[in-house]
Scaffold this active site. Structure first.
Site, PDB file in Angstrom:
ATOM      1  N   HIS A   1       5.934  27.498 -55.520  1.00  0.00           N
ATOM      2  CA  HIS A   1       6.770  26.304 -55.636  1.00  0.00           C
ATOM      3  C   HIS A   1       8.219  26.605 -55.998  1.00  0.00           C
ATOM      4  O   HIS A   1       8.962  25.723 -56.411  1.00  0.00           O
ATOM      5  CB  HIS A   1       6.158  25.303 -56.613  1.00  0.00           C
ATOM      6  CG  HIS A   1       5.143  24.441 -55.937  1.00  0.00           C
ATOM      7  ND1 HIS A   1       4.077  24.975 -55.257  1.00  0.00           N
ATOM      8  CD2 HIS A   1       5.044  23.098 -55.804  1.00  0.00           C
ATOM      9  CE1 HIS A   1       3.361  23.979 -54.743  1.00  0.00           C
ATOM     10  NE2 HIS A   1       3.932  22.830 -55.067  1.00  0.00           N
TER      11      HIS A   1
ATOM     12  N   ASP B   1       8.582  19.366 -65.696  1.00  0.00           N
ATOM     13  CA  ASP B   1       8.329  17.979 -65.278  1.00  0.00           C
ATOM     14  C   ASP B   1       7.071  17.875 -64.420  1.00  0.00           C
ATOM     15  O   ASP B   1       6.432  16.825 -64.380  1.00  0.00           O
ATOM     16  CB  ASP B   1       9.501  17.452 -64.425  1.00  0.00           C
ATOM     17  CG  ASP B   1      10.749  17.241 -65.251  1.00  0.00           C
ATOM     18  OD1 ASP B   1      10.674  17.380 -66.484  1.00  0.00           O
ATOM     19  OD2 ASP B   1      11.796  16.936 -64.656  1.00  0.00           O
TER      20      ASP B   1
ATOM     21  N   GLU C   1      15.479  13.226 -71.426  1.00  0.00           N
ATOM     22  CA  GLU C   1      16.002  13.640 -70.113  1.00  0.00           C
ATOM     23  C   GLU C   1      16.934  12.544 -69.618  1.00  0.00           C
ATOM     24  O   GLU C   1      17.336  11.664 -70.389  1.00  0.00           O
ATOM     25  CB  GLU C   1      14.854  13.865 -69.106  1.00  0.00           C
ATOM     26  CG  GLU C   1      14.224  15.245 -69.201  1.00  0.00           C
ATOM     27  CD  GLU C   1      13.524  15.690 -67.916  1.00  0.00           C
ATOM     28  OE1 GLU C   1      13.760  15.089 -66.840  1.00  0.00           O
ATOM     29  OE2 GLU C   1      12.730  16.659 -67.992  1.00  0.00           O
TER      30      GLU C   1
HETATM   31  C1  LIG Z   1       8.234  19.378 -57.935  1.00  0.00           C
HETATM   32  C2  LIG Z   1       8.776  20.509 -58.796  1.00  0.00           C
HETATM   33  C3  LIG Z   1       9.238  20.236 -60.062  1.00  0.00           C
HETATM   34  C4  LIG Z   1       9.719  21.263 -60.880  1.00  0.00           C
HETATM   35  N1  LIG Z   1      10.129  20.946 -62.133  1.00  0.00           N
HETATM   36  C5  LIG Z   1      10.560  21.918 -62.949  1.00  0.00           C
HETATM   37  C6  LIG Z   1      10.939  21.611 -64.287  1.00  0.00           C
HETATM   38  O1  LIG Z   1      10.891  20.477 -64.724  1.00  0.00           O
HETATM   39  N2  LIG Z   1      11.324  22.625 -65.074  1.00  0.00           N
HETATM   40  C7  LIG Z   1      11.365  23.912 -64.632  1.00  0.00           C
HETATM   41  O2  LIG Z   1      11.694  24.815 -65.410  1.00  0.00           O
HETATM   42  N3  LIG Z   1      11.039  24.229 -63.363  1.00  0.00           N
HETATM   43  C8  LIG Z   1      10.631  23.255 -62.515  1.00  0.00           C
HETATM   44  N4  LIG Z   1      10.298  23.576 -61.231  1.00  0.00           N
HETATM   45  C9  LIG Z   1      10.533  24.938 -60.758  1.00  0.00           C
HETATM   46  C10 LIG Z   1       9.339  25.830 -61.031  1.00  0.00           C
HETATM   47  O3  LIG Z   1       9.099  25.930 -62.417  1.00  0.00           O
HETATM   48  C11 LIG Z   1       9.595  27.256 -60.522  1.00  0.00           C
HETATM   49  O4  LIG Z   1       9.966  27.239 -59.185  1.00  0.00           O
HETATM   50  C12 LIG Z   1       8.342  28.113 -60.712  1.00  0.00           C
HETATM   51  O5  LIG Z   1       8.675  29.462 -60.458  1.00  0.00           O
HETATM   52  C13 LIG Z   1       7.256  27.695 -59.774  1.00  0.00           C
HETATM   53  O6  LIG Z   1       6.024  28.251 -60.178  1.00  0.00           O
HETATM   54  P1  LIG Z   1       5.058  28.855 -59.086  1.00  0.00           P
HETATM   55  O7  LIG Z   1       3.795  29.187 -59.764  1.00  0.00           O
HETATM   56  O8  LIG Z   1       4.989  27.992 -57.893  1.00  0.00           O
HETATM   57  O9  LIG Z   1       5.849  30.213 -58.784  1.00  0.00           O
HETATM   58  P2  LIG Z   1       6.078  31.000 -57.422  1.00  0.00           P
HETATM   59  O10 LIG Z   1       7.011  30.246 -56.558  1.00  0.00           O
HETATM   60  O11 LIG Z   1       4.780  31.386 -56.854  1.00  0.00           O
HETATM   61  O12 LIG Z   1       6.796  32.290 -58.012  1.00  0.00           O
HETATM   62  C14 LIG Z   1       8.086  32.198 -58.608  1.00  0.00           C
HETATM   63  C15 LIG Z   1       8.546  33.558 -59.126  1.00  0.00           C
HETATM   64  O13 LIG Z   1       7.688  33.991 -60.167  1.00  0.00           O
HETATM   65  C16 LIG Z   1       7.078  35.229 -59.848  1.00  0.00           C
HETATM   66  N5  LIG Z   1       5.694  35.179 -60.337  1.00  0.00           N
HETATM   67  C17 LIG Z   1       4.735  34.292 -60.014  1.00  0.00           C
HETATM   68  N6  LIG Z   1       3.596  34.555 -60.693  1.00  0.00           N
HETATM   69  C18 LIG Z   1       3.853  35.641 -61.457  1.00  0.00           C
HETATM   70  C19 LIG Z   1       3.092  36.398 -62.383  1.00  0.00           C
HETATM   71  N7  LIG Z   1       1.831  36.098 -62.655  1.00  0.00           N
HETATM   72  N8  LIG Z   1       3.681  37.464 -62.979  1.00  0.00           N
HETATM   73  C20 LIG Z   1       4.956  37.781 -62.717  1.00  0.00           C
HETATM   74  N9  LIG Z   1       5.741  37.101 -61.852  1.00  0.00           N
HETATM   75  C21 LIG Z   1       5.193  36.038 -61.236  1.00  0.00           C
HETATM   76  C22 LIG Z   1       7.162  35.333 -58.345  1.00  0.00           C
HETATM   77  O14 LIG Z   1       7.128  36.672 -57.906  1.00  0.00           O
HETATM   78  C23 LIG Z   1       8.496  34.670 -58.079  1.00  0.00           C
HETATM   79  O15 LIG Z   1       9.557  35.535 -58.312  1.00  0.00           O
HETATM   80  C24 LIG Z   1       9.793  22.589 -60.397  1.00  0.00           C
HETATM   81  C25 LIG Z   1       9.342  22.863 -59.103  1.00  0.00           C
HETATM   82  C26 LIG Z   1       8.827  21.842 -58.315  1.00  0.00           C
HETATM   83  C27 LIG Z   1       8.342  22.175 -56.941  1.00  0.00           C
END
Ligand SMILES: Cc1cc2nc3c(=O)[nH]c(=O)nc-3n(C[C@H](O)[C@H](O)[C@H](O)COP(=O)(O)OP(=O)(O)OC[C@H]3O[C@@H](n4cnc5c(N)ncnc54)[C@H](O)[C@@H]3O)c2cc1C
Ligand SMILES: *[C@@H]1O[C@H](CO)[C@@H](O)[C@H](O)[C@H]1NC(C)=O
Ligand SMILES: *[C@@H]1O[C@H](CO)[C@@H](O)[C@H](O)[C@H]1NC(C)=O
Length: 420
Positions: free
Chosen positions: A101, A161, A277
């Site tokens: 994400h 969020d 917020e």
């Molecule tokens: C609808 C929406 C709302 C959001 N709201 C917020 C918010 O309110 N606050 C906020 O802070 N962020 C928010 N985000 C952003 C989100 O927190 C980051 O994009 C986060 O990285 C997404 O998590 P993911 O598991 O999908 O990570 P991914 O997209 O799968 O990975 C992101 C990064 O983390 C690394 N990574 C993933 N898993 C691991 C692991 N186990 N060990 C080491 N590295 C790892 C990946 O290599 C990559 O670099 C939001 C995103 C969306 C889509």
């Protein structure tokens, strides 16, 4: 003529040779992975590789096939084996993917390599009730962490969020939301991590133990190791949430009030809000889609009916958590806090929801957007920290200037304490 033809032939043969070489190197990764005896799955299915090259941003899709294989580990051991294999010849890159994400291909390998889709792993979420923390697999989603801890009446204190994000994914960034002013970002609420380093070693790290690694991995964008376990702080969970929105037409008043509210961090819960917020309203239509499903009427006011400064309104969003038994005193506490603020008096909107529904609020918006085909679209999102000294300029230049009344995405704005 003959010489030229020969040259051409040689060139073609050479290109073929190079192609074959690349192909061979490419293909050797898969046998390596199948030979190391993983408990989880290895996939080289084109459609699955294509799917992991995409993320929520949908801004970039790799043209060149850089993802050689996708691994779904079943255990810590699987992650170790893949990283160790990546270090042997022919070496390859490894990238952890949580829920995919993030927005610009961050969880994909930049070089030819293997994506480790963390998923559920070994699956256990262990709640330590007395110690008030929870141990979770790095690929676990926050929504599932919340559900598991709520069975004990406990919950983490700092959130994002949206909860369909993985623990490893948000801890690789910061994890910020309306609780950050009080508790700090999610990375400030972790006691301990298990990390698989670039060499394939498993290291337990914390503030006291291997603290360099601990601080590098937290907020480390996945570049310092793979988080396989995180130990996250818990507190007793409230039952319900009063959720309030008030409007401003004057940006300086709005930001002054927001800054005042976060200056109350660390106070007793009765003397502060639990969440602060806010968002900018440049287009009435859009707040219906993204942030209003819980309020009725869902579109609180017509912008045109208020004296919007430059066509822009600002919404302060605050909450107060409580237990059923304290409902009355909560009203008094809210009343006292609202008295100190300077919003448009007729613009108070209040709703009341269970704690889990509040934390999981964006999922409701997601379902609504999905039903309209508006979720799986490009998301050119940007997060910025703007210093307090320039926030007024930012309002003039960006909210009132560049964006005016013609944007169609959510614009959140809320202050944070640097010392958190
Ligand atoms: C609808 C929406 C709302 C959001 N709201 C917020 C918010 O309110 N606050 C906020 O802070 N962020 C928010 N985000 C952003 C989100 O927190 C980051 O994009 C986060 O990285 C997404 O998590 P993911 O598991 O999908 O990570 P991914 O997209 O799968 O990975 C992101 C990064 O983390 C690394 N990574 C993933 N898993 C691991 C692991 N186990 N060990 C080491 N590295 C790892 C990946 O290599 C990559 O670099 C939001 C995103 C969306 C889509
Ligand atoms: C906004 O409020 C500030 C004081 O907080 C005041 O100085 C300013 O004139 C107001 N702006 C508008 C456009 O009313
Ligand atoms: C939006 O902006 C345009 C140009 O700046 C203006 O003409 C229009 O009246 C504005 N619409 C609303 C609803 O404020």
């Amino acid at each position: 003529m003959a010489a030229m033809k020969n040259n051409l032939l040689v060139t073609i043969l050479l290109s073929l040779a190079i192609c074959c070489l690349v192909l061979t190197v490419g293909l050797t990764v898969e046998p390596t992975l199948t030979e190391i005896g993983l408990d989880g799955e290895v996939s080289v299915e084109a459609s699955e590789l294509e799917a992991v090259s995409l993320d929520f941003g949908r801004l970039s899709r790799r043209e060149e096939k850089t993802t050689l294989a996708l691994v779904r580990p079943a255990s810590l051991d699987d992650v170790v084996k893949v990283v160790k294999a990546a270090n042997k010849w022919p070496s390859f890159a490894v990238s952890a993917r949580g829920h995919g994400h993030s927005i610009s291909g961050q969880a994909d390998t930049r070089m030819k390599g293997v994506v480790i889709e963390m998923g559920k792993g070994s699956g256990e979420i262990k709640v330590w009730e007395k110690e008030m923390y929870v141990d979770v697999w790095g690929g676990e989603l926050w929504i599932d962490v919340l559900k598991a801890t709520m069975e004990y009446g406990l919950a983490p204190m700092s959130w994002t969020d949206y909860l369909y994000l993985s623990v490893g994914g948000t801890l690789s960034n910061a994890g910020i939301s309306g609780q950050t002013f009080n508790y700090g970002p999610q990375i400030s609420n972790v006691f301990e991590l298990d990390v698989v380093t670039g060499k394939g070693e498993v290291m337990t790290c914390s503030e006291e133990r291997n603290s360099d690694l601990f601080h590098a991995v937290l907020g480390g964008l996945g570049q310092f190791g793979i988080i396989t376990r995180a130990r996250i702080a818990l507190q007793p969970a409230p039952q319900r949430v009063r959720w309030i929105r008030v409007l401003y037409s004057n940006f300086s008043t709005f930001s002054k009030d927001q800054e005042f509210l976060i200056s109350l961090h660390g106070r007793q819960a009765s003397q502060r809000f639990d969440y602060v917020e806010g968002f900018v309203i440049v287009d009435e239509g859009l707040i219906n889609n993204w942030r209003s499903s819980f309020f009725s009427p869902s579109n609180p006011v017509k912008i045109s009916s208020l004296n919007a400064d430059g066509g822009v309104l600002y919404c302060l969003e605050i909450t107060k958590n409580y237990h059923q038994g304290n409902a009355d005193s909560v009203d008094e506490e809210i009343e006292a806090l609202l008295k100190k603020l300077d919003f448009i008096p007729t613009s108070v909107f209040t709703t009341d929801v269970p704690y889990v529904d509040f934390l999981n609020r964006v999922h409701k918006a997601e379902l609504k957007l999905r039903s309209k085909g508006l979720w799986d679209v490009s998301h050119p999102w940007l997060n910025l920290f703007v210093p307090k000294s320039r926030i007024e300029d930012f309002d003039k230049g960006v909210f009132k200037g560049i964006l005016g009344n013609k944007t169609s995405g959510p614009i959140l704005i809320y202050p944070m304490n640097k010392n958190k």
